[in-house]
Design a protein around this motif. Structure first.
Motif, PDB file in Angstrom:
ATOM      1  N   GLU A 235       1.388  -9.015  -5.239  1.00  0.00           N
ATOM      2  CA  GLU A 235       2.147  -9.323  -6.659  1.00  0.00           C
ATOM      3  C   GLU A 235       3.505  -9.458  -6.421  1.00  0.00           C
ATOM      4  O   GLU A 235       4.253  -8.481  -6.115  1.00  0.00           O
ATOM      5  CB  GLU A 235       1.646  -8.565  -7.841  1.00  0.00           C
ATOM      6  CG  GLU A 235       2.217  -8.802  -8.957  1.00  0.00           C
ATOM      7  CD  GLU A 235       1.768 -10.202  -9.364  1.00  0.00           C
ATOM      8  OE1 GLU A 235       2.671 -10.857  -9.782  1.00  0.00           O
ATOM      9  OE2 GLU A 235       0.604 -10.454  -9.728  1.00  0.00           O
ATOM     10  N   LYS A 236       4.189 -10.567  -6.813  1.00  0.00           N
ATOM     11  CA  LYS A 236       5.625 -10.745  -6.774  1.00  0.00           C
ATOM     12  C   LYS A 236       6.307 -10.899  -8.152  1.00  0.00           C
ATOM     13  O   LYS A 236       7.530 -10.877  -8.213  1.00  0.00           O
ATOM     14  CB  LYS A 236       5.934 -11.907  -5.823  1.00  0.00           C
ATOM     15  CG  LYS A 236       5.426 -11.768  -4.429  1.00  0.00           C
ATOM     16  CD  LYS A 236       5.828 -12.987  -3.511  1.00  0.00           C
ATOM     17  CE  LYS A 236       5.192 -12.727  -2.119  1.00  0.00           C
ATOM     18  NZ  LYS A 236       5.311 -13.834  -1.364  1.00  0.00           N
ATOM     19  N   LEU A 237       5.552 -11.114  -9.318  1.00  0.00           N
ATOM     20  CA  LEU A 237       6.065 -11.560 -10.509  1.00  0.00           C
ATOM     21  C   LEU A 237       6.188  -9.956 -11.353  1.00  0.00           C
ATOM     22  O   LEU A 237       6.772  -9.908 -12.487  1.00  0.00           O
ATOM     23  CB  LEU A 237       5.277 -12.397 -11.219  1.00  0.00           C
ATOM     24  CG  LEU A 237       5.300 -13.849 -10.541  1.00  0.00           C
ATOM     25  CD1 LEU A 237       4.561 -14.939 -11.444  1.00  0.00           C
ATOM     26  CD2 LEU A 237       6.821 -14.194 -10.412  1.00  0.00           C
ATOM     27  N   TRP A 238       5.266  -9.085 -11.103  1.00  0.00           N
ATOM     28  CA  TRP A 238       5.167  -7.799 -11.615  1.00  0.00           C
ATOM     29  C   TRP A 238       5.310  -6.689 -10.760  1.00  0.00           C
ATOM     30  O   TRP A 238       4.817  -6.831  -9.494  1.00  0.00           O
ATOM     31  CB  TRP A 238       3.809  -7.639 -12.284  1.00  0.00           C
ATOM     32  CG  TRP A 238       3.503  -8.624 -13.263  1.00  0.00           C
ATOM     33  CD1 TRP A 238       2.939  -9.709 -13.437  1.00  0.00           C
ATOM     34  CD2 TRP A 238       3.841  -8.875 -14.744  1.00  0.00           C
ATOM     35  NE1 TRP A 238       2.809 -10.715 -14.517  1.00  0.00           N
ATOM     36  CE2 TRP A 238       3.435  -9.622 -15.441  1.00  0.00           C
ATOM     37  CE3 TRP A 238       4.345  -7.770 -15.745  1.00  0.00           C
ATOM     38  CZ2 TRP A 238       3.430 -10.248 -16.828  1.00  0.00           C
ATOM     39  CZ3 TRP A 238       4.796  -8.022 -17.091  1.00  0.00           C
ATOM     40  CH2 TRP A 238       4.123  -9.163 -17.485  1.00  0.00           C
ATOM     41  N   THR A 240       4.036  -3.706  -9.328  1.00  0.00           N
ATOM     42  CA  THR A 240       2.525  -3.434  -9.238  1.00  0.00           C
ATOM     43  C   THR A 240       2.345  -2.436  -8.097  1.00  0.00           C
ATOM     44  O   THR A 240       2.841  -2.210  -7.082  1.00  0.00           O
ATOM     45  CB  THR A 240       1.907  -4.666  -8.613  1.00  0.00           C
ATOM     46  OG1 THR A 240       2.038  -5.815  -9.606  1.00  0.00           O
ATOM     47  CG2 THR A 240       0.580  -4.236  -8.172  1.00  0.00           C
ATOM     48  N   ASP A 241       1.791  -1.378  -8.505  1.00  0.00           N
ATOM     49  CA  ASP A 241       1.149  -0.176  -7.679  1.00  0.00           C
ATOM     50  C   ASP A 241      -0.028   0.599  -8.592  1.00  0.00           C
ATOM     51  O   ASP A 241      -0.174   0.123  -9.808  1.00  0.00           O
ATOM     52  CB  ASP A 241       2.372   0.562  -7.194  1.00  0.00           C
ATOM     53  CG  ASP A 241       3.013   1.384  -8.291  1.00  0.00           C
ATOM     54  OD1 ASP A 241       2.488   1.692  -9.507  1.00  0.00           O
ATOM     55  OD2 ASP A 241       4.303   1.786  -8.254  1.00  0.00           O
ATOM     56  N   VAL A 245      -0.979   0.275 -12.843  1.00  0.00           N
ATOM     57  CA  VAL A 245      -2.439   0.002 -13.301  1.00  0.00           C
ATOM     58  C   VAL A 245      -2.793   0.958 -14.073  1.00  0.00           C
ATOM     59  O   VAL A 245      -3.576   0.862 -15.146  1.00  0.00           O
ATOM     60  CB  VAL A 245      -3.121  -0.400 -11.876  1.00  0.00           C
ATOM     61  CG1 VAL A 245      -4.776  -0.700 -12.426  1.00  0.00           C
ATOM     62  CG2 VAL A 245      -2.693  -1.697 -11.343  1.00  0.00           C
ATOM     63  N   ALA A 246      -2.500   2.372 -13.376  1.00  0.00           N
ATOM     64  CA  ALA A 246      -3.262   3.389 -14.326  1.00  0.00           C
ATOM     65  C   ALA A 246      -2.543   3.526 -15.653  1.00  0.00           C
ATOM     66  O   ALA A 246      -3.310   3.792 -16.967  1.00  0.00           O
ATOM     67  CB  ALA A 246      -3.199   4.585 -13.585  1.00  0.00           C
ATOM     68  N   GLU A 247      -1.160   3.299 -15.844  1.00  0.00           N
ATOM     69  CA  GLU A 247      -0.620   3.341 -17.028  1.00  0.00           C
ATOM     70  C   GLU A 247      -1.016   2.128 -17.958  1.00  0.00           C
ATOM     71  O   GLU A 247      -1.095   2.696 -18.978  1.00  0.00           O
ATOM     72  CB  GLU A 247       0.940   3.112 -16.903  1.00  0.00           C
ATOM     73  CG  GLU A 247       1.769   3.206 -18.171  1.00  0.00           C
ATOM     74  CD  GLU A 247       3.436   3.098 -17.730  1.00  0.00           C
ATOM     75  OE1 GLU A 247       4.057   2.945 -18.727  1.00  0.00           O
ATOM     76  OE2 GLU A 247       3.708   3.250 -16.889  1.00  0.00           O
ATOM     77  N   VAL A 262      -5.837  -1.931  -8.526  1.00  0.00           N
ATOM     78  CA  VAL A 262      -4.964  -3.169  -7.501  1.00  0.00           C
ATOM     79  C   VAL A 262      -6.110  -3.761  -6.617  1.00  0.00           C
ATOM     80  O   VAL A 262      -6.897  -3.204  -5.970  1.00  0.00           O
ATOM     81  CB  VAL A 262      -3.950  -2.240  -6.471  1.00  0.00           C
ATOM     82  CG1 VAL A 262      -3.363  -3.365  -5.656  1.00  0.00           C
ATOM     83  CG2 VAL A 262      -2.746  -1.620  -7.489  1.00  0.00           C
ATOM     84  N   PHE A 263      -6.014  -5.310  -6.642  1.00  0.00           N
ATOM     85  CA  PHE A 263      -7.137  -5.745  -5.635  1.00  0.00           C
ATOM     86  C   PHE A 263      -6.237  -6.197  -4.444  1.00  0.00           C
ATOM     87  O   PHE A 263      -5.137  -6.785  -4.227  1.00  0.00           O
ATOM     88  CB  PHE A 263      -7.326  -7.189  -6.446  1.00  0.00           C
ATOM     89  CG  PHE A 263      -8.707  -7.644  -5.908  1.00  0.00           C
ATOM     90  CD1 PHE A 263      -9.890  -7.226  -6.573  1.00  0.00           C
ATOM     91  CD2 PHE A 263      -8.634  -8.863  -5.180  1.00  0.00           C
ATOM     92  CE1 PHE A 263     -11.261  -7.661  -6.249  1.00  0.00           C
ATOM     93  CE2 PHE A 263      -9.745  -9.238  -4.688  1.00  0.00           C
ATOM     94  CZ  PHE A 263     -11.125  -8.810  -5.054  1.00  0.00           C
TER      95      PHE A 263
END
Length: 308
Positions: A235-238, A240-241, A245-247, A262-263
């Motif tokens: 992902e480049k717009l958000w 991401t880790d 995702v957990a938050e 995360v995919f």
């Protein structure tokens, strides 16, 4: 093959008089009672065609499972009327789509268990806002992608500084933000996706960059349906880790079931990568499970009433 449609909202409400366009695949087997009616909501800089790229079409994949699906053009995209002026863009979109989906459900939902909403990118944020409105139509759950909590700090100022009400990047430049490394997609991509590209509304880019985090904190506790969340590894717009995702998932305190991760091996537009088929099947599996559970709950309630 999908059918393009135009729908004018006639009932009283925030979208009354608005025209919406989109694509749909409605078969003849939706009356089994345990299938969802899927409504797909695209992100910024795309139309409903995002979900119907040949070889990567969520509409085709849903139809293969005999699941009815409608991809709508959000306000201001395709042939759809713009959202109400003077209101926050995301919430104005949510109000209009809530009203539209009510009419689409009335016209196409006979025999289905309820509505399942798939949202991508800004469309995912808007889908959350729709769910938080507690719609009168039966919402089964959400499948979200390309939307987390925080964008890089520079984005809001960058979007705001650009001239004009709409922004259109060259397709090749846009692809650098939508895709992961070259090995994550096939030889026909990214070119195969270009026909779905359109200009993005600058106001929604600015709002998602500057106001989304606080709005999400208001919306999240109101989400009372199951949520499926996937975020591309590249992902480049958000930002991401796994922790982000957990938050995001932890804030959905009223949701009875959350499947979030995360995919791997994909960028922002997960659908268009080699793993796109696996991703879409996960979304459809989640939707089918939500629908079957709702059908079972209704059956159990009916049985209990009969016993009494």
């Amino acid at each position: 093959m999908s059918v393009q449609f135009t729908h004018q909202v006639t009932s009283p409400g925030p979208a009354q008089g608005m025209t919406f366009t989109g694509r749909r695949r409605i078969g003849e087997t939706a009356g089994t009672g345990d299938l969802p009616l899927i409504i797909a909501v695209h992100g910024g800089g795309f139309t409903s065609a995002y979900f119907d790229v040949p070889g990567y079409s969520l509409l085709d994949r849903a139809a293969a499972l005999e699941v009815p699906i409608i991809a709508v053009d959000r306000p201001g995209y395709g042939g759809s009327s713009p959202a109400a002026a003077g209101e926050p863009v995301l919430l104005a979109n949510a109000a209009a789509l809530d009203h539209l989906i009510a009419e689409l459900w009335a016209a196409n939902g006979a025999g289905a268990a309820g509505v399942f909403v798939v949202g991508h990118s800004i469309g995912a944020a808007i889908s959350l806002a729709v769910a938080a409105r507690k719609p009168e139509w039966p919402l089964l759950g959400l499948a979200l992608s390309g939307c987390l909590l925080r964008e890089p700090a520079s984005f809001a100022d960058r979007w705001a500084a650009l001239p004009g009400a709409t922004l259109r990047s060259p397709d090749e430049d846009k692809a650098t933000r939508m895709f992961g490394p070259k090995w994550t997609y096939r030889a026909d991509m990214p070119e195969a996706s270009y026909f779905a590209n359109v200009a993005v509304l600058k106001a929604e880019l600015v709002e998602i960059s500057s106001a989304w985090h606080d709005l999400f904190r208001t919306l999240a506790p109101e989400i009372s349906v199951p949520v499926h969340l996937r975020q591309g590894e590249f992902e480049k717009l958000w930002i991401t880790d796994d922790a982000q995702v957990a938050e995001f998932a932890a804030a959905l305190t009223a949701s009875p079931w959350i499947d979030a991760e995360v995919f791997r091996s994909a960028g922002h537009a997960i659908d268009y990568h080699r793993v796109g088929a696996a991703f879409q099947l996960q979304q459809l599996s989640f939707a089918l499970t939500c629908a079957a559970r709702r059908f079972a709950e209704r059956g159990a309630a009916t049985t209990e009433k009969e016993v009494r």
